[in-house]
Design a protein around this motif. Structure first.
Motif, PDB file in Angstrom:
ATOM      1  N   LEU A   8       7.836   7.723  47.901  1.00 48.06           N
ATOM      2  CA  LEU A   8       7.972   9.027  48.547  1.00 48.06           C
ATOM      3  C   LEU A   8       7.521   8.965  50.004  1.00 48.06           C
ATOM      4  CD1 LEU A   8       6.663  11.351  45.679  1.00 48.06           C
ATOM      5  CD2 LEU A   8       9.024  11.129  46.479  1.00 48.06           C
ATOM      6  N   ALA A   9       6.481   8.191  50.286  1.00 52.02           N
ATOM      7  CA  ALA A   9       6.010   8.020  51.664  1.00 52.02           C
ATOM      8  C   ALA A   9       7.075   7.321  52.509  1.00 52.02           C
ATOM      9  CB  ALA A   9       4.707   7.224  51.672  1.00 52.02           C
ATOM     10  N   VAL A  10       7.727   6.310  51.929  1.00 47.73           N
ATOM     11  CA  VAL A  10       8.794   5.603  52.642  1.00 47.73           C
ATOM     12  C   VAL A  10       9.948   6.555  52.954  1.00 47.73           C
ATOM     13  CG1 VAL A  10      10.542   3.799  52.438  1.00 47.73           C
ATOM     14  CG2 VAL A  10       8.193   3.347  51.700  1.00 47.73           C
ATOM     15  N   ILE A  11      10.338   7.356  51.965  1.00 46.13           N
ATOM     16  CA  ILE A  11      11.410   8.336  52.177  1.00 46.13           C
ATOM     17  C   ILE A  11      11.026   9.312  53.281  1.00 46.13           C
ATOM     18  CG2 ILE A  11      12.678  10.254  51.127  1.00 46.13           C
ATOM     19  CD1 ILE A  11      12.440   8.750  48.456  1.00 46.13           C
ATOM     20  N   THR A  12       9.776   9.734  53.302  1.00 50.90           N
ATOM     21  CA  THR A  12       9.307  10.674  54.317  1.00 50.90           C
ATOM     22  C   THR A  12       9.402  10.079  55.711  1.00 50.90           C
ATOM     23  OG1 THR A  12       7.736  11.595  52.719  1.00 50.90           O
ATOM     24  CG2 THR A  12       7.368  12.114  55.032  1.00 50.90           C
ATOM     25  N   VAL A  13       8.998   8.833  55.860  1.00 54.09           N
ATOM     26  CA  VAL A  13       9.085   8.176  57.161  1.00 54.09           C
ATOM     27  C   VAL A  13      10.558   7.979  57.572  1.00 54.09           C
ATOM     28  CG1 VAL A  13       8.588   6.044  58.428  1.00 54.09           C
ATOM     29  CG2 VAL A  13       6.864   7.016  56.910  1.00 54.09           C
ATOM     30  N   PRO A  59      -4.531   2.580  33.252  1.00 54.98           N
ATOM     31  CA  PRO A  59      -4.202   1.843  34.485  1.00 54.98           C
ATOM     32  C   PRO A  59      -2.699   1.793  34.759  1.00 54.98           C
ATOM     33  CG  PRO A  59      -5.822   0.636  33.189  1.00 54.98           C
ATOM     34  CD  PRO A  59      -5.323   1.741  32.321  1.00 54.98           C
ATOM     35  N   LYS A  60      -1.872   1.716  33.706  1.00 49.74           N
ATOM     36  CA  LYS A  60      -0.419   1.677  33.898  1.00 49.74           C
ATOM     37  C   LYS A  60       0.091   2.998  34.473  1.00 49.74           C
ATOM     38  CE  LYS A  60       2.216  -0.496  30.979  1.00 49.74           C
ATOM     39  NZ  LYS A  60       2.954  -1.443  31.859  1.00 49.74           N
ATOM     40  N   ILE A  61      -0.421   4.110  33.961  1.00 47.86           N
ATOM     41  CA  ILE A  61      -0.019   5.420  34.468  1.00 47.86           C
ATOM     42  C   ILE A  61      -0.381   5.543  35.948  1.00 47.86           C
ATOM     43  CG2 ILE A  61      -0.342   7.913  34.262  1.00 47.86           C
ATOM     44  CD1 ILE A  61      -1.077   7.438  31.301  1.00 47.86           C
ATOM     45  N   VAL A  62      -1.620   5.182  36.270  1.00 46.18           N
ATOM     46  CA  VAL A  62      -2.102   5.295  37.655  1.00 46.18           C
ATOM     47  C   VAL A  62      -1.277   4.417  38.583  1.00 46.18           C
ATOM     48  CG1 VAL A  62      -4.054   4.832  39.189  1.00 46.18           C
ATOM     49  CG2 VAL A  62      -4.443   5.932  36.974  1.00 46.18           C
ATOM     50  N   THR A  63      -1.035   3.176  38.196  1.00 46.04           N
ATOM     51  CA  THR A  63      -0.276   2.253  39.041  1.00 46.04           C
ATOM     52  C   THR A  63       1.138   2.753  39.287  1.00 46.04           C
ATOM     53  OG1 THR A  63      -1.541   0.373  38.162  1.00 46.04           O
ATOM     54  CG2 THR A  63       0.528  -0.133  39.296  1.00 46.04           C
ATOM     55  N   ARG A  64       1.762   3.286  38.259  1.00 43.03           N
ATOM     56  CA  ARG A  64       3.130   3.801  38.426  1.00 43.03           C
ATOM     57  C   ARG A  64       3.168   5.049  39.301  1.00 43.03           C
ATOM     58  NH1 ARG A  64       5.938   2.728  32.437  1.00 43.03           N
ATOM     59  NH2 ARG A  64       6.111   0.457  32.734  1.00 43.03           N
ATOM     60  N   PHE A  65       2.152   5.888  39.193  1.00 36.53           N
ATOM     61  CA  PHE A  65       2.068   7.041  40.087  1.00 36.53           C
ATOM     62  C   PHE A  65       1.869   6.580  41.530  1.00 36.53           C
ATOM     63  CE2 PHE A  65       1.572  11.324  37.972  1.00 36.53           C
ATOM     64  CZ  PHE A  65       2.107  10.933  36.752  1.00 36.53           C
ATOM     65  N   ILE A 110       8.249  16.384  49.823  1.00 38.07           N
ATOM     66  CA  ILE A 110       8.637  14.986  49.620  1.00 38.07           C
ATOM     67  C   ILE A 110       7.398  14.104  49.586  1.00 38.07           C
ATOM     68  CG2 ILE A 110       9.974  13.055  50.523  1.00 38.07           C
ATOM     69  CD1 ILE A 110      11.724  15.104  52.002  1.00 38.07           C
ATOM     70  N   LEU A 111       6.606  14.165  50.652  1.00 43.79           N
ATOM     71  CA  LEU A 111       5.453  13.284  50.790  1.00 43.79           C
ATOM     72  C   LEU A 111       4.434  13.507  49.673  1.00 43.79           C
ATOM     73  CD1 LEU A 111       3.865  11.194  52.410  1.00 43.79           C
ATOM     74  CD2 LEU A 111       3.001  13.046  53.838  1.00 43.79           C
ATOM     75  N   CYS A 112       4.193  14.754  49.334  1.00 45.92           N
ATOM     76  CA  CYS A 112       3.219  15.095  48.282  1.00 45.92           C
ATOM     77  C   CYS A 112       3.929  15.418  46.983  1.00 45.92           C
ATOM     78  CB  CYS A 112       2.355  16.277  48.723  1.00 45.92           C
ATOM     79  SG  CYS A 112       1.386  15.967  50.217  1.00 45.92           S
ATOM     80  N   GLY A 113       4.994  14.661  46.695  1.00 47.33           N
ATOM     81  CA  GLY A 113       5.778  14.919  45.488  1.00 47.33           C
ATOM     82  C   GLY A 113       4.965  14.806  44.210  1.00 47.33           C
ATOM     83  N   ILE A 114       3.978  13.909  44.198  1.00 48.67           N
ATOM     84  CA  ILE A 114       3.112  13.778  43.011  1.00 48.67           C
ATOM     85  C   ILE A 114       2.332  15.064  42.793  1.00 48.67           C
ATOM     86  CG2 ILE A 114       1.135  12.577  42.026  1.00 48.67           C
ATOM     87  CD1 ILE A 114       3.586  10.872  41.995  1.00 48.67           C
ATOM     88  N   VAL A 117       5.270   5.471  42.851  1.00 51.98           N
ATOM     89  CA  VAL A 117       6.088   6.637  43.196  1.00 51.98           C
ATOM     90  C   VAL A 117       5.613   7.244  44.514  1.00 51.98           C
ATOM     91  CG1 VAL A 117       6.765   8.959  42.504  1.00 51.98           C
ATOM     92  CG2 VAL A 117       6.686   7.135  40.795  1.00 51.98           C
ATOM     93  N   ALA A 118       4.302   7.330  44.703  1.00 47.01           N
ATOM     94  CA  ALA A 118       3.738   7.885  45.942  1.00 47.01           C
ATOM     95  C   ALA A 118       4.158   7.050  47.145  1.00 47.01           C
ATOM     96  CB  ALA A 118       2.218   7.953  45.847  1.00 47.01           C
ATOM     97  N   ILE A 119       4.157   5.739  47.000  1.00 46.82           N
ATOM     98  CA  ILE A 119       4.572   4.855  48.090  1.00 46.82           C
ATOM     99  C   ILE A 119       6.055   5.045  48.410  1.00 46.82           C
ATOM    100  CG2 ILE A 119       4.925   2.432  48.748  1.00 46.82           C
ATOM    101  CD1 ILE A 119       2.383   1.790  47.097  1.00 46.82           C
TER     102      ILE A 119
END
Length: 324
Positions: A313-318, A300-306, A250-254, A309-311
């Motif tokens: 996933l971090a929220v879901i993990t917590v 930059p758009k790809i990076v920002t969207r990734f 979950i946390l490292c879903g990316i 998603v990472a954030i």
């Protein structure tokens, strides 16, 4: 030293995979060999680190877990009291420390999973087989996460930003697991002295954010395999030490998706080439972030969207701490 054993493991991890990544970058840059280290050599480095971490967790008497946490009244005499911290005038007590292969499993009420459930053997030597299974899992996790971080490092700021989110989340988990009050409140395993890892992770997060300042688009500095392999290894080992490795998907879903995109692309290409005489692709290019590049999305758009998603996933993990 009990206070230092976790830090020692993390420092060894940093130097170990840093050396593997540096060797790869040295061959590419200074020896002008674009192939770098062979994939087999990298895997050997990752597997050997996993073997080291697994053996340390098995053999070190300082790495233990105090699973049960409860409250008792002041006048009750209990031998297992390990802290003088009080809440509502009641001391917090924990069970006796034990060497165990237990870990945390998300979304389950009694969220301890023991690797001995994977052990098909009974009788004499049962415990040794369980630890061997645990070490094999450790090797798999370190190899997968390290390679996932390495594959994610393809766009300016991508791997660094995603890793900063992941490591911040792990730092929170380390603090909670190392604090007997919060461990009792959240009904998670209390891991003595794991709170010491927060110091290491805080420094590491600072390094990532400082690097991101110059690595953001357009990048002025690049981490290479020296950084990406090490970052993935640190994340994996850290999660294993605080018994949160089953939260990694979950946390490292990316990282997971980047890994899967490469595996799917290569496997499908080989399959279609064998069956139809020519290789076909699922994605325009792998890893996945390059697929979006080929579709014309700005970097930059790809990076920002990734990052977004990472954030999430971090929220879901917590949130898994309370949703069971």
């Amino acid at each position: 030293d009990i206070l230092n054993i976790y830090i020692i493991v993390m420092l060894v991890t940093t130097v170990w995979l840093g050396a593997v990544g540096f060797a790869d970058d040295y061959i590419k840059v200074f020896l002008k060999n674009k192939e770098g280290l062979s994939g087999r050599t990298k895997i050997i480095g990752q597997v050997s680190l996993g073997l080291f971490v697994g053996l340390v967790m098995w053999l070190s008497p300082e790495i233990v877990v105090r699973e049960k946490v409860e409250r008792v009244k002041k006048d009750v005499q209990i031998e297992t009291v390990v802290t003088s911290e009080y809440n509502d005038n009641q001391p917090v007590t924990v069970s006796k420390a034990k060497k165990t292969t237990q870990t945390t499993i998300p979304f389950v009420k009694n969220n301890e999973f023991d690797y001995n459930l994977l052990n098909p053997f009974k009788g004499e030597g049962y415990e040794y087989v369980t630890w061997i299974i645990f070490i094999l899992v450790v090797i798999l996790i370190i190899t997968a996460v390290s390679n996932g971080a390495n594959l994610t490092d393809g766009l300016d700021g991508l791997a660094t930003g995603v890793s900063a989110v992941i490591t911040t989340t792990l730092g929170v988990f380390a603090y909670l697991s190392g604090n007997v009050i919060y461990a009792e409140y959240l009904n998670i395993m209390y891991i003595p002295y794991s709170g010491e890892l927060v110091v290491f992770m805080s420094a590491f997060i600072g390094a990532l954010v400082g690097f991101l300042w110059y690595n953001s688009y357009p990048a002025q500095v690049f981490m290479g395999d020296t950084g990406s392999l090490t970052i993935g290894g640190i994340i994996a080992v850290f999660a294993i030490l605080i018994r949160k490795e089953l939260l990694i998907p979950i946390l490292c879903g990316i990282f997971l998706v980047e890994n899967l995109s490469v595996v799917m692309q290569v496997s499908y290409f080989k399959y279609t080439k064998r069956k139809y005489g020519e290789g076909r692709r699922i994605f325009l290019m792998s890893p996945l972030h390059h697929h979006y590049q080929k579709k014309g999305y700005p970097e930059p758009k790809i990076v920002t969207r990734f990052w977004i998603v990472a954030i999430l996933l971090a929220v879901i993990t917590v949130v898994t701490l309370k949703i069971r």
